[in-house]
Design an enzyme around this catalytic site. Sequence first.
Site, PDB file in Angstrom:
ATOM      1  CB  CYS A 178      28.992 -15.524  12.488  1.00  0.00           C
ATOM      2  SG  CYS A 178      28.223 -15.305  14.102  1.00  0.00           S
ATOM      3  CG  ASP A 197      46.590 -14.437  17.596  1.00  0.00           C
ATOM      4  OD1 ASP A 197      45.692 -13.924  18.282  1.00  0.00           O
ATOM      5  OD2 ASP A 197      46.695 -15.664  17.426  1.00  0.00           O
TER       6      ASP A 197
END
Length: 434
Positions: free
Chosen positions: A2, A315
Amino acid sequence: MCGIGGAWGPEAARLVLAMEPWLLHRGHEGVGYAYLRNGELKLGRPPEDAEAAVIHTRYSTTGPYQQALQPVLAKHRDMELALVFNGTIVNYRRLDPKAKFDGEALAKALAREVWELGLEQGVASVYAKLVGAASLIALTHEGILTVRDVRGIRPLAVKQHGGSFAAASETVALDGGLELAPGTAVFYGRRIATWKVAEEPAQRLCALEYVYFAHFASELGGKSVYAVRRELGRALAEAEEVADAIDVVTYVPETARVIAEAYASALGKPLVEAVVKSRFAGRIFISPPHARSPATAFKVLRGHVEGRGVALVDDSLIRGTNIRAVVKMLREVGAREVHVRIASPPVKWPCFFGMDFQTRRELAAYARSVEAVRHLVGADTLAYLPLDKFRQILGGAVCYACFTGEYPVAIDVEETERELARAPPSRRLAETGL
């Protein structure tokens, strides 16, 4: 994972509101605020005259999807606070058996322990009990508390703004700032204090922060995220074995762009914007299962790839959902070959420290060879960055658990998977079909 932020002082509301667009890459299922004004702690967007405020941008790992569950207001006798945190607490039911999710358990435990033991000892007591990772910001009537996870798995930075104090998950949200050392607590308000929460264990910053989650304009572990991603791209190119078959390089937007630029430059190949992502789609990996729809988020430009050998750079490869969809799209518009290149090793183990892949069954590389994963995603070739080279670039003070199965704390994977499977149906991950 978060995004969290907070500020105390005359500019608190302005500072916290300005953080929102620079934290949404860490979570966009919901945005929540709390603030202090006229002696009252309240949930909601802070007014201009708020004395202090906190913000949370949600990427869920516990609790129901697509709800802004933080900040959490908690009160124990005269101790009241509004808490936001980044991470996952595996044993949150032991902190508070009645809590519906880990943020609620952490807020209640912190209010109780601080009331009973005082600020410094109360914070230390909570952190001594939890298993997992937690960087937090808690707003009280007396000041704002910031605590970096004791192993530094989850980032947190602070900065002075004139007469105000601010904290956020990443330096990009603060226009600079100082990264807190692992296990460091800072209280700023009617008094100012800094202390160590626990005996300092080895730092273990999450590897995927460097690779995927963090904004490339941030600094982590004293390193530029942008520079780390450039190194990853160059290392991928150094290991390339089929360069002659590659005509153009493209990437899965957006995080892999910096990596792909360095990879293409090192190979001397053109980088083309062949894969286009809707700017309104958000980050698919951190979306709830039912909202992970690469077919509606991506489009491929035929003119860049038709009849050509394409290196598709990303990635990481976790569930394989995005890569598989994009490979299919590239073939449908006429790519002659598709060579998938991943700037990290195979992700084979669940994360219990802030990522929403908490079971082995959802991971494309778990119990599969590289060749099996290649077949799964439909590529002509598949290559990962080797673990030894990955470690060399990121360094030793990093958590590599999802790649190696070696967790920073002793943890029983099967037991923890079962514990997290006790979540309500709205929380459980859908089968991916991989």
